[in-house]
Design a protein around this motif. Structure first.
Motif, PDB file in Angstrom:
ATOM      1  N   VAL A 143       6.972 -36.099 -15.331  1.00  0.00           N
ATOM      2  CA  VAL A 143       6.476 -35.294 -14.310  1.00  0.00           C
ATOM      3  C   VAL A 143       6.436 -35.838 -12.835  1.00  0.00           C
ATOM      4  CG1 VAL A 143       4.927 -34.093 -15.984  1.00  0.00           C
ATOM      5  CG2 VAL A 143       3.835 -35.837 -14.571  1.00  0.00           C
ATOM      6  N   SER A 144       6.822 -35.015 -12.027  1.00  0.00           N
ATOM      7  CA  SER A 144       6.627 -35.460 -10.761  1.00  0.00           C
ATOM      8  C   SER A 144       5.856 -34.878  -9.604  1.00  0.00           C
ATOM      9  CB  SER A 144       8.018 -35.527 -10.165  1.00  0.00           C
ATOM     10  OG  SER A 144       8.621 -34.236 -10.003  1.00  0.00           O
ATOM     11  N   ASP A 145       5.361 -33.844 -10.129  1.00  0.00           N
ATOM     12  CA  ASP A 145       4.445 -32.994  -9.220  1.00  0.00           C
ATOM     13  C   ASP A 145       3.512 -32.172 -10.006  1.00  0.00           C
ATOM     14  OD1 ASP A 145       6.164 -30.802 -10.034  1.00  0.00           O
ATOM     15  OD2 ASP A 145       7.435 -31.058  -8.024  1.00  0.00           O
ATOM     16  N   TYR A 146       2.661 -31.279  -9.250  1.00  0.00           N
ATOM     17  CA  TYR A 146       1.832 -30.262  -9.820  1.00  0.00           C
ATOM     18  C   TYR A 146       2.472 -29.331 -10.680  1.00  0.00           C
ATOM     19  CZ  TYR A 146      -1.984 -32.408  -7.231  1.00  0.00           C
ATOM     20  OH  TYR A 146      -2.897 -33.118  -6.791  1.00  0.00           O
ATOM     21  N   SER A 147       3.665 -28.807 -10.374  1.00  0.00           N
ATOM     22  CA  SER A 147       4.392 -27.753 -11.089  1.00  0.00           C
ATOM     23  C   SER A 147       4.903 -28.363 -12.313  1.00  0.00           C
ATOM     24  CB  SER A 147       5.597 -27.316 -10.216  1.00  0.00           C
ATOM     25  OG  SER A 147       6.507 -28.091  -9.962  1.00  0.00           O
ATOM     26  N   ASP A 148       5.275 -29.342 -12.237  1.00  0.00           N
ATOM     27  CA  ASP A 148       5.532 -30.221 -13.433  1.00  0.00           C
ATOM     28  C   ASP A 148       4.403 -30.347 -14.504  1.00  0.00           C
ATOM     29  OD1 ASP A 148       8.211 -30.443 -12.857  1.00  0.00           O
ATOM     30  OD2 ASP A 148       8.250 -32.674 -12.422  1.00  0.00           O
ATOM     31  N   CYS A 149       3.436 -30.647 -14.115  1.00  0.00           N
ATOM     32  CA  CYS A 149       2.103 -30.691 -14.576  1.00  0.00           C
ATOM     33  C   CYS A 149       1.765 -29.396 -15.531  1.00  0.00           C
ATOM     34  CB  CYS A 149       1.121 -31.276 -13.903  1.00  0.00           C
ATOM     35  SG  CYS A 149       1.417 -32.932 -13.547  1.00  0.00           S
ATOM     36  N   ALA A 150       1.866 -28.300 -14.569  1.00  0.00           N
ATOM     37  CA  ALA A 150       1.622 -26.832 -15.002  1.00  0.00           C
ATOM     38  C   ALA A 150       2.503 -26.672 -16.078  1.00  0.00           C
ATOM     39  CB  ALA A 150       1.693 -26.010 -13.711  1.00  0.00           C
ATOM     40  N   ILE A 167       2.297 -37.955 -21.312  1.00  0.00           N
ATOM     41  CA  ILE A 167       2.641 -37.474 -19.847  1.00  0.00           C
ATOM     42  C   ILE A 167       3.302 -38.890 -19.028  1.00  0.00           C
ATOM     43  CG2 ILE A 167       1.686 -36.501 -17.850  1.00  0.00           C
ATOM     44  CD1 ILE A 167       1.982 -34.451 -20.023  1.00  0.00           C
ATOM     45  N   SER A 168       4.156 -38.790 -18.460  1.00  0.00           N
ATOM     46  CA  SER A 168       4.819 -39.982 -17.920  1.00  0.00           C
ATOM     47  C   SER A 168       5.228 -39.753 -16.527  1.00  0.00           C
ATOM     48  CB  SER A 168       6.191 -40.530 -18.595  1.00  0.00           C
ATOM     49  OG  SER A 168       6.623 -41.650 -18.145  1.00  0.00           O
ATOM     50  N   PRO A 169       4.708 -40.210 -15.452  1.00  0.00           N
ATOM     51  CA  PRO A 169       4.995 -39.806 -13.959  1.00  0.00           C
ATOM     52  C   PRO A 169       6.344 -40.570 -13.902  1.00  0.00           C
ATOM     53  CG  PRO A 169       3.603 -41.443 -14.143  1.00  0.00           C
ATOM     54  CD  PRO A 169       3.498 -41.048 -15.408  1.00  0.00           C
ATOM     55  N   VAL A 170       7.302 -39.750 -12.961  1.00  0.00           N
ATOM     56  CA  VAL A 170       8.524 -40.357 -12.645  1.00  0.00           C
ATOM     57  C   VAL A 170       8.207 -41.574 -11.611  1.00  0.00           C
ATOM     58  CG1 VAL A 170      10.514 -39.979 -10.924  1.00  0.00           C
ATOM     59  CG2 VAL A 170       9.784 -37.931 -12.330  1.00  0.00           C
ATOM     60  N   TYR A 171       9.118 -42.609 -11.979  1.00  0.00           N
ATOM     61  CA  TYR A 171       8.644 -43.914 -11.223  1.00  0.00           C
ATOM     62  C   TYR A 171       8.666 -43.892  -9.793  1.00  0.00           C
ATOM     63  CZ  TYR A 171       8.998 -48.945 -10.110  1.00  0.00           C
ATOM     64  OH  TYR A 171       8.809 -49.880  -9.654  1.00  0.00           O
ATOM     65  N   ARG A 176      -1.266 -40.386  -8.989  1.00  0.00           N
ATOM     66  CA  ARG A 176      -2.559 -39.560  -9.006  1.00  0.00           C
ATOM     67  C   ARG A 176      -2.420 -38.142  -9.557  1.00  0.00           C
ATOM     68  NH1 ARG A 176      -4.388 -40.450  -2.980  1.00  0.00           N
ATOM     69  NH2 ARG A 176      -2.025 -39.817  -2.808  1.00  0.00           N
ATOM     70  N   ILE A 177      -1.429 -37.644  -9.227  1.00  0.00           N
ATOM     71  CA  ILE A 177      -1.113 -36.174  -9.642  1.00  0.00           C
ATOM     72  C   ILE A 177      -1.400 -36.153 -11.301  1.00  0.00           C
ATOM     73  CG2 ILE A 177       0.484 -34.385  -9.729  1.00  0.00           C
ATOM     74  CD1 ILE A 177       1.485 -35.016  -7.091  1.00  0.00           C
ATOM     75  N   PRO A 178      -0.551 -36.723 -12.184  1.00  0.00           N
ATOM     76  CA  PRO A 178      -0.615 -36.779 -13.532  1.00  0.00           C
ATOM     77  C   PRO A 178      -2.056 -37.386 -13.991  1.00  0.00           C
ATOM     78  CG  PRO A 178       0.977 -38.506 -13.214  1.00  0.00           C
ATOM     79  CD  PRO A 178       0.482 -37.746 -11.805  1.00  0.00           C
ATOM     80  N   ALA A 179      -2.458 -38.168 -13.197  1.00  0.00           N
ATOM     81  CA  ALA A 179      -3.959 -38.666 -13.646  1.00  0.00           C
ATOM     82  C   ALA A 179      -4.955 -37.625 -13.476  1.00  0.00           C
ATOM     83  CB  ALA A 179      -4.148 -39.897 -12.903  1.00  0.00           C
ATOM     84  N   GLU A 180      -4.871 -36.966 -12.618  1.00  0.00           N
ATOM     85  CA  GLU A 180      -5.820 -35.696 -12.086  1.00  0.00           C
ATOM     86  C   GLU A 180      -5.501 -34.690 -13.254  1.00  0.00           C
ATOM     87  OE1 GLU A 180      -5.005 -34.879  -7.989  1.00  0.00           O
ATOM     88  OE2 GLU A 180      -6.378 -36.714  -7.427  1.00  0.00           O
ATOM     89  N   ARG A 190      -1.470 -38.443 -23.565  1.00  0.00           N
ATOM     90  CA  ARG A 190      -1.852 -39.729 -23.010  1.00  0.00           C
ATOM     91  C   ARG A 190      -1.025 -39.986 -21.729  1.00  0.00           C
ATOM     92  NH1 ARG A 190      -0.779 -45.073 -26.814  1.00  0.00           N
ATOM     93  NH2 ARG A 190      -2.078 -43.990 -27.991  1.00  0.00           N
ATOM     94  N   LEU A 191      -1.467 -40.566 -20.700  1.00  0.00           N
ATOM     95  CA  LEU A 191      -0.823 -40.695 -19.499  1.00  0.00           C
ATOM     96  C   LEU A 191      -0.355 -42.106 -19.833  1.00  0.00           C
ATOM     97  CD1 LEU A 191      -0.130 -40.262 -16.450  1.00  0.00           C
ATOM     98  CD2 LEU A 191      -2.362 -41.572 -15.975  1.00  0.00           C
ATOM     99  N   GLN A 192       1.109 -42.207 -19.522  1.00  0.00           N
ATOM    100  CA  GLN A 192       1.679 -43.455 -19.870  1.00  0.00           C
ATOM    101  C   GLN A 192       2.812 -43.826 -18.681  1.00  0.00           C
ATOM    102  OE1 GLN A 192       4.823 -44.010 -23.090  1.00  0.00           O
ATOM    103  NE2 GLN A 192       3.169 -45.131 -23.955  1.00  0.00           N
ATOM    104  N   LEU A 193       2.465 -44.696 -17.963  1.00  0.00           N
ATOM    105  CA  LEU A 193       3.516 -45.434 -17.136  1.00  0.00           C
ATOM    106  C   LEU A 193       4.693 -46.436 -17.882  1.00  0.00           C
ATOM    107  CD1 LEU A 193       1.037 -46.685 -14.094  1.00  0.00           C
ATOM    108  CD2 LEU A 193       1.892 -44.341 -14.658  1.00  0.00           C
TER     109      LEU A 193
END
Length: 202
Positions: A143-150, A167-171, A176-180, A190-193
């Motif tokens: 995910v890179s933004d709120y729309s990806d999370c949605a 849930i893995s944020p784009v490097y 903070r977006i996926p964490a929130e 699970r949030l994973q970097l």
């Protein structure tokens, strides 16, 4: 088979994050994700036989092998002899796939991490494949933004996914977006970097 590279490193993602791992990166991909971090694996590659790849994995030692790409399942039935040989030798095998190619033939030998493509990637995965995941498999949403999370939330709530979900944020994006998102939804994820990016290894 077309192979981009074979190397040993730390597994930076998925259920085996942090473990030493031998990576077999296949060449060729049927997608063009906007944030792809392995564009060099989309084309080309060196021809190697299953036996050559097996011998290379044995040389590099260890007991964990990750078959990745590109999209490794584009190698089709040529991949099966390699998986069988690795499994017979005692390797644990993981396959990372973009969720566009049926992976069921491989599940006899390996666990699968299905990367469900989110809107920012510009691509889509075949969500019907989620129903074929088995215990030990996993799902990843990059995910890179709120729309990806949605989008990830919509997929998780509308499809039974009886495996671990990452849930893995784009490097380099705003972590903070996926964490929130994870905190607000309390979904079974699970949030994973990407550990290998943080460590600066391949």
């Amino acid at each position: 088979m077309k192979v981009c590279e074979v190397f040993r490193s730390i597994q930076g993602e998925g259920k085996s994050q942090g473990r030493p791992c031998t990576f077999i990166r296949m060449a060729g991909c049927n997608l063009r994700c906007s944030w792809c971090d392995t564009e060099y694996a989309r084309e080309g590659g060196e021809e190697m036989t299953p036996e050559e790849l097996f011998s290379r994995a044995v040389e590099l030692r260890g007991r964990l092998v990750c078959i990745t790409g590109g999209e490794p399942l584009l190698q089709g039935s040529d991949l099966l002899p390699l998986l069988a040989r690795l499994r017979e030798y005692g390797f644990s095998i993981e396959i990372e796939t973009n969720g566009t190619v049926d992976f069921r033939r491989c599940q006899e030998y390996a666990t699968v991490c299905m990367d469900v493509k989110c809107p920012s990637s510009g691509e889509t995965s075949d969500l019907s494949l989620l129903s074929h995941l088995k215990p030990g498999d996993s799902v990843k949403f990059v995910v890179s933004d709120y729309s990806d999370c949605a989008y990830a939330e919509q997929v998780i709530r509308s499809h039974p996914i009886p495996v671990e979900i990452f849930i893995s944020p784009v490097y380099g994006s705003d972590y903070r977006i996926p964490a929130e998102f994870v905190l607000a939804t309390d979904l079974p994820v699970r949030l994973q970097l990407q550990l290998h990016k943080i460590l600066g290894v391949a």
